[in-house]
Write a protein that holds these residues in place. Structure first.
Motif, short mmCIF file in Angstrom:
data_model
loop_
_atom_site.label_atom_id
_atom_site.label_comp_id
_atom_site.label_asym_id
_atom_site.label_seq_id
_atom_site.Cartn_x
_atom_site.Cartn_y
_atom_site.Cartn_z
N VAL A 24 1.23 -1.72 -0.11
CA VAL A 24 -0.55 -0.70 0.09
C VAL A 24 0.47 1.33 0.31
O VAL A 24 0.69 2.48 -1.01
N LYS A 25 2.05 1.53 0.79
CA LYS A 25 2.71 2.53 0.56
C LYS A 25 3.83 2.83 -0.45
O LYS A 25 3.84 3.84 -0.99
N GLN A 26 3.86 1.47 -1.56
CA GLN A 26 4.22 2.01 -2.79
C GLN A 26 3.17 2.41 -3.41
O GLN A 26 3.68 3.30 -3.99
N MET A 27 2.17 2.05 -3.58
CA MET A 27 1.42 2.66 -4.13
C MET A 27 0.66 3.87 -3.87
O MET A 27 0.22 4.58 -5.36
N ASP A 28 0.75 4.11 -3.19
CA ASP A 28 0.42 5.85 -2.54
C ASP A 28 1.62 6.60 -2.67
O ASP A 28 0.99 7.53 -3.78
N TYR A 29 2.56 6.08 -2.68
CA TYR A 29 3.47 7.06 -3.17
C TYR A 29 4.08 7.26 -4.46
O TYR A 29 3.64 8.14 -4.47
N SER A 31 1.46 7.05 -7.01
CA SER A 31 0.11 7.79 -6.73
C SER A 31 0.12 9.27 -6.59
O SER A 31 -0.10 10.14 -7.20
N ARG A 32 1.20 9.57 -5.66
CA ARG A 32 0.91 11.24 -4.85
C ARG A 32 1.76 11.59 -6.22
O ARG A 32 2.08 12.26 -6.35
N GLN A 35 0.41 12.66 -9.33
CA GLN A 35 -0.35 13.61 -9.09
C GLN A 35 0.19 14.75 -9.56
O GLN A 35 -0.10 15.41 -9.29
N SER A 67 -2.98 4.40 -12.72
CA SER A 67 -2.95 3.63 -11.49
C SER A 67 -2.67 2.08 -10.53
O SER A 67 -2.79 1.47 -11.38
N THR A 76 -1.80 -7.33 -7.82
CA THR A 76 -1.63 -6.12 -7.64
C THR A 76 -1.98 -5.38 -8.94
O THR A 76 -2.15 -6.65 -9.77
#
Length: 86
Positions: A24-29, A31-32, A35, A67, A76
């Protein structure tokens, strides 16, 4: 598994991984990062994999979208949206 379809004047490519996948940390990173940077801005990419870094740089250059989602039951799901050009 990799699949592609035409939808709303774009090509959607789905890549499903049923292994350990991204955290989740990688996906959030990532994605941020996507953006908050402009197409010509240098990305500060962590060492989560050279292939992913190259894909993200390409996505930014061609003004497309990517995404990251959890794949069920594990792994994933990556969706890439490429604009259809005439």
């Amino acid at each position: 598994m990799i699949s592609a379809k035409f939808q709303n004047q774009e090509v959607e490519i789905e890549i499903k991984d049923n292994g350990t996948g991204m955290s989740v940390k990688q996906m959030d990173y990532y994605s941020r990062i996507l953006q908050h940077t402009t197409p010509n801005e240098e990305l500060e990419l962590k060492n989560y994999g050279l292939g992913l870094q190259m894909v993200i740089k390409l996505i930014k250059k061609i003004n497309s979208k990517i995404s990251f989602l959890k794949n069920s039951p594990k792994g994933t799901l990556v969706k890439i949206h490429l604009k259809k050009t005439e």
